[in-house]
Design a protein around this motif. Structure first.
Motif, PDB file in Angstrom:
ATOM      1  N   ARG A 107       2.530 -15.551 -13.508  1.00 26.28           N
ATOM      2  CA  ARG A 107       2.834 -15.217 -13.993  1.00 26.28           C
ATOM      3  C   ARG A 107       2.590 -14.338 -15.417  1.00 26.28           C
ATOM      4  O   ARG A 107       2.938 -13.007 -15.032  1.00 26.28           O
ATOM      5  N   SER A 108       3.786 -13.915 -16.202  1.00 27.92           N
ATOM      6  CA  SER A 108       4.339 -13.270 -17.005  1.00 27.92           C
ATOM      7  C   SER A 108       3.317 -12.910 -18.287  1.00 27.92           C
ATOM      8  O   SER A 108       2.088 -13.443 -18.894  1.00 27.92           O
ATOM      9  N   TYR A 109       3.155 -11.571 -18.899  1.00 24.89           N
ATOM     10  CA  TYR A 109       2.393 -10.664 -19.493  1.00 24.89           C
ATOM     11  C   TYR A 109       3.599  -9.636 -19.685  1.00 24.89           C
ATOM     12  O   TYR A 109       4.404  -9.401 -19.635  1.00 24.89           O
ATOM     13  N   GLU A 110       2.663  -9.010 -20.707  1.00 24.92           N
ATOM     14  CA  GLU A 110       3.328  -7.930 -21.693  1.00 24.92           C
ATOM     15  C   GLU A 110       2.993  -6.983 -21.534  1.00 24.92           C
ATOM     16  O   GLU A 110       1.223  -6.613 -21.140  1.00 24.92           O
ATOM     17  N   VAL A 111       3.675  -5.325 -21.002  1.00 28.45           N
ATOM     18  CA  VAL A 111       2.968  -4.304 -20.990  1.00 28.45           C
ATOM     19  C   VAL A 111       2.115  -3.743 -22.617  1.00 28.45           C
ATOM     20  O   VAL A 111       3.198  -4.277 -23.406  1.00 28.45           O
ATOM     21  N   ALA A 112       1.094  -3.352 -21.755  1.00 24.08           N
ATOM     22  CA  ALA A 112      -0.264  -3.405 -23.254  1.00 24.08           C
ATOM     23  C   ALA A 112       0.728  -1.842 -24.294  1.00 24.08           C
ATOM     24  O   ALA A 112       1.062  -1.118 -24.659  1.00 24.08           O
ATOM     25  N   GLY A 113       1.144  -2.097 -25.445  1.00 25.06           N
ATOM     26  CA  GLY A 113       1.020  -1.693 -26.990  1.00 25.06           C
ATOM     27  C   GLY A 113       2.832  -1.504 -27.040  1.00 25.06           C
ATOM     28  O   GLY A 113       3.072  -1.440 -27.590  1.00 25.06           O
ATOM     29  N   SER A 114       3.938  -2.463 -25.652  1.00 23.09           N
ATOM     30  CA  SER A 114       4.690  -2.933 -26.586  1.00 23.09           C
ATOM     31  C   SER A 114       5.766  -3.281 -27.290  1.00 23.09           C
ATOM     32  O   SER A 114       6.623  -2.866 -27.835  1.00 23.09           O
ATOM     33  N   PHE A 115       4.606  -3.661 -28.048  1.00 24.27           N
ATOM     34  CA  PHE A 115       4.714  -4.376 -29.064  1.00 24.27           C
ATOM     35  C   PHE A 115       5.324  -3.931 -30.601  1.00 24.27           C
ATOM     36  O   PHE A 115       4.842  -3.993 -31.466  1.00 24.27           O
ATOM     37  N   GLY A 130       2.843 -11.103 -12.812  1.00 26.88           N
ATOM     38  CA  GLY A 130       1.498 -10.936 -12.498  1.00 26.88           C
ATOM     39  C   GLY A 130       1.624 -12.136 -11.375  1.00 26.88           C
ATOM     40  O   GLY A 130       2.191 -13.056 -11.065  1.00 26.88           O
ATOM     41  N   ILE A 131       0.267 -11.765 -11.321  1.00 27.30           N
ATOM     42  CA  ILE A 131      -0.213 -13.060 -10.718  1.00 27.30           C
ATOM     43  C   ILE A 131      -1.565 -14.568 -11.086  1.00 27.30           C
ATOM     44  O   ILE A 131      -2.427 -13.632 -11.827  1.00 27.30           O
ATOM     45  N   GLY A 132      -1.571 -15.253 -11.286  1.00 23.95           N
ATOM     46  CA  GLY A 132      -2.914 -16.131 -12.382  1.00 23.95           C
ATOM     47  C   GLY A 132      -3.414 -16.577 -10.946  1.00 23.95           C
ATOM     48  O   GLY A 132      -3.016 -17.358 -10.391  1.00 23.95           O
ATOM     49  N   ILE A 133      -4.530 -16.543 -11.382  1.00 23.34           N
ATOM     50  CA  ILE A 133      -5.397 -17.609 -11.061  1.00 23.34           C
ATOM     51  C   ILE A 133      -6.141 -18.318 -11.611  1.00 23.34           C
ATOM     52  O   ILE A 133      -6.801 -17.762 -12.565  1.00 23.34           O
ATOM     53  N   GLU A 134      -6.529 -20.383 -12.061  1.00 23.93           N
ATOM     54  CA  GLU A 134      -7.031 -20.651 -12.476  1.00 23.93           C
ATOM     55  C   GLU A 134      -7.615 -21.207 -11.525  1.00 23.93           C
ATOM     56  O   GLU A 134      -7.534 -22.058 -10.391  1.00 23.93           O
ATOM     57  N   THR A 135      -9.671 -20.717 -12.136  1.00 24.03           N
ATOM     58  CA  THR A 135     -10.559 -21.515 -10.817  1.00 24.03           C
ATOM     59  C   THR A 135     -10.650 -23.163 -11.322  1.00 24.03           C
ATOM     60  O   THR A 135     -10.157 -23.577 -12.676  1.00 24.03           O
ATOM     61  N   LYS A 136     -11.317 -23.689 -10.318  1.00 29.52           N
ATOM     62  CA  LYS A 136     -11.849 -25.208 -10.736  1.00 29.52           C
ATOM     63  C   LYS A 136     -13.077 -25.291 -11.775  1.00 29.52           C
ATOM     64  O   LYS A 136     -13.339 -25.853 -12.643  1.00 29.52           O
ATOM     65  N   GLU A 137     -13.825 -24.710 -12.361  1.00 33.17           N
ATOM     66  CA  GLU A 137     -14.267 -23.752 -13.556  1.00 33.17           C
ATOM     67  C   GLU A 137     -14.129 -24.037 -14.244  1.00 33.17           C
ATOM     68  O   GLU A 137     -14.276 -23.809 -16.254  1.00 33.17           O
ATOM     69  N   GLY A 138     -12.237 -23.059 -14.834  1.00 31.05           N
ATOM     70  CA  GLY A 138     -11.338 -23.624 -16.388  1.00 31.05           C
ATOM     71  C   GLY A 138     -11.020 -21.681 -16.345  1.00 31.05           C
ATOM     72  O   GLY A 138     -10.586 -21.691 -17.534  1.00 31.05           O
ATOM     73  N   ARG A 139     -12.302 -21.262 -15.552  1.00 31.80           N
ATOM     74  CA  ARG A 139     -11.668 -19.121 -15.897  1.00 31.80           C
ATOM     75  C   ARG A 139      -9.891 -19.121 -15.608  1.00 31.80           C
ATOM     76  O   ARG A 139      -9.366 -20.046 -14.359  1.00 31.80           O
ATOM     77  N   TYR A 160       3.960  -6.582  -6.925  1.00 32.83           N
ATOM     78  CA  TYR A 160       3.982  -8.047  -7.060  1.00 32.83           C
ATOM     79  C   TYR A 160       4.442  -9.184  -6.136  1.00 32.83           C
ATOM     80  O   TYR A 160       3.449 -10.458  -5.642  1.00 32.83           O
ATOM     81  N   LEU A 161       5.637  -8.525  -5.630  1.00 31.27           N
ATOM     82  CA  LEU A 161       6.196  -9.182  -3.844  1.00 31.27           C
ATOM     83  C   LEU A 161       5.497  -8.749  -3.127  1.00 31.27           C
ATOM     84  O   LEU A 161       5.175 -10.383  -2.544  1.00 31.27           O
ATOM     85  N   GLU A 162       5.229  -8.365  -2.451  1.00 34.62           N
ATOM     86  CA  GLU A 162       4.242  -7.640  -1.965  1.00 34.62           C
ATOM     87  C   GLU A 162       2.861  -8.890  -1.792  1.00 34.62           C
ATOM     88  O   GLU A 162       2.392  -9.310  -0.491  1.00 34.62           O
TER      89      GLU A 162
END
Length: 289
Positions: A107-115, A130-139, A160-162
């Motif tokens: 999952r892509s994300y922006e480095v905080a403050g770079s905008f 990064g790694i995105g995780i979606e749970t069965k509860e919707g989180r 991330y790769l490891e």
């Protein structure tokens, strides 16, 4: 090493204490507080003002302490995600069993403050994977792997790769799927999404206008106030500066909004590609002959 109810510990990722943008802000505050401040304000008796000049530095250090992240721990039966100190103090849950995970994908994300950078509007913000995780509860959980030094706008860090390699191996060994709800896209749709993700966030003409307009606004407003014979008090000057900062503020807000939309597109594509990768491999993780 095993933790009760979590299985063997497969991998530990220790994030950096503060992202590069925060470190840059800390260095700036240090230079102003201990360098420029004593030289410029010292002779006028405006430094250190009984310690008040150190308040910004204390605020930055406090923020760094509150946002200090915990390690990410990958277990055989689940994952303990990294959380900042303030969220841990509130008792937010960190551990997610793999049995409750519906989708695990890049999952892509922006480095905080770079905008905040005007260059981000046209060249794109600093995006990492990064790694995105979606749970069965919707989180929806995002695990960040921001490197200590940033050399490119878009990157997959070693952490991330490891971590992803360990997670993929765990799911492959058990014959389980990391993706269960991926949308299907045609080649035409994929190309269209990639094209949208490559487009500049904001037109460069708008960026130059937004960031070079404030001085002109200040001059015009000061002339207007002088013509209207309005006294230049601290309150009046503050209003003038606030109005002048509207254009760059709007530009940065638009950049952030567009960046978030682009990251959603990139994440959706990565999720689809992860789904295709799993389909192309045998369920037991063995390589096809």
């Amino acid at each position: 090493m095993e933790k009760k109810g979590r299985g063997a510990l497969l991998y530990t990722y220790r994030p950096i204490l503060a992202n590069p943008m925060t470190v840059a802000l800390l260095l700036l505050v240090l230079v102003v507080t201990f360098g420029i401040g004593p030289i410029v304000a010292g002779p006028e008796g405006l430094w250190p003002l009984g310690g008040a000049c150190f308040a910004p530095l204390a605020a930055v250090l406090l923020a760094m302490a509150l946002f200090k992240p915990s390690p990410t721990l990958v277990f055989e039966d689940g994952i303990e995600v990294s959380l900042p100190l303030w969220r841990r103090l509130l008792g937010r849950p960190r551990y997610i069993p793999w049995s409750e995970a519906r989708d695990v994908y890049p999952r892509s994300y922006e480095v905080a403050g770079s905008f905040l950078s005007p260059f981000a509007s046209s060249a794109g913000t600093l995006v990492h994977t990064g790694i995105g995780i979606e749970t069965k509860e919707g989180r929806r959980i995002l695990i960040r792997f921001t490197p200590g030094s940033i050399r490119v706008f878009r990157a997959e860090s070693r952490g991330y790769l490891e971590t992803m390699m360990v997670i993929r191996d765990r799911f492959a060994r058990r014959g389980e799927r990391m993706i269960t709800t991926a949308k299907s896209y045609s080649d035409t749709e994929v190309l269209a999404m990639q094209n949208r993700a490559r487009q500049p966030l904001v037109r460069i003409e708008g960026v130059f206008t937004a960031f070079f307009l404030p001085p002109s606004i200040v001059i015009v407003l000061l002339i207007a106030l002088a013509w209207a014979r309005v006294d230049l008090t601290s309150f009046t000057i503050a209003i003038v500066l606030a109005v002048a900062l509207f254009p760059p503020a709007i530009s940065m807000a638009r950049t952030l909004r567009q960046s978030e939309r682009r990251n959603e597109i990139l994440s959706e594509l990565a999720k689809f590609q992860e789904h295709l990768r799993e389909r192309s491999e045998p369920a037991n993780g063995a390589k096809p002959e």
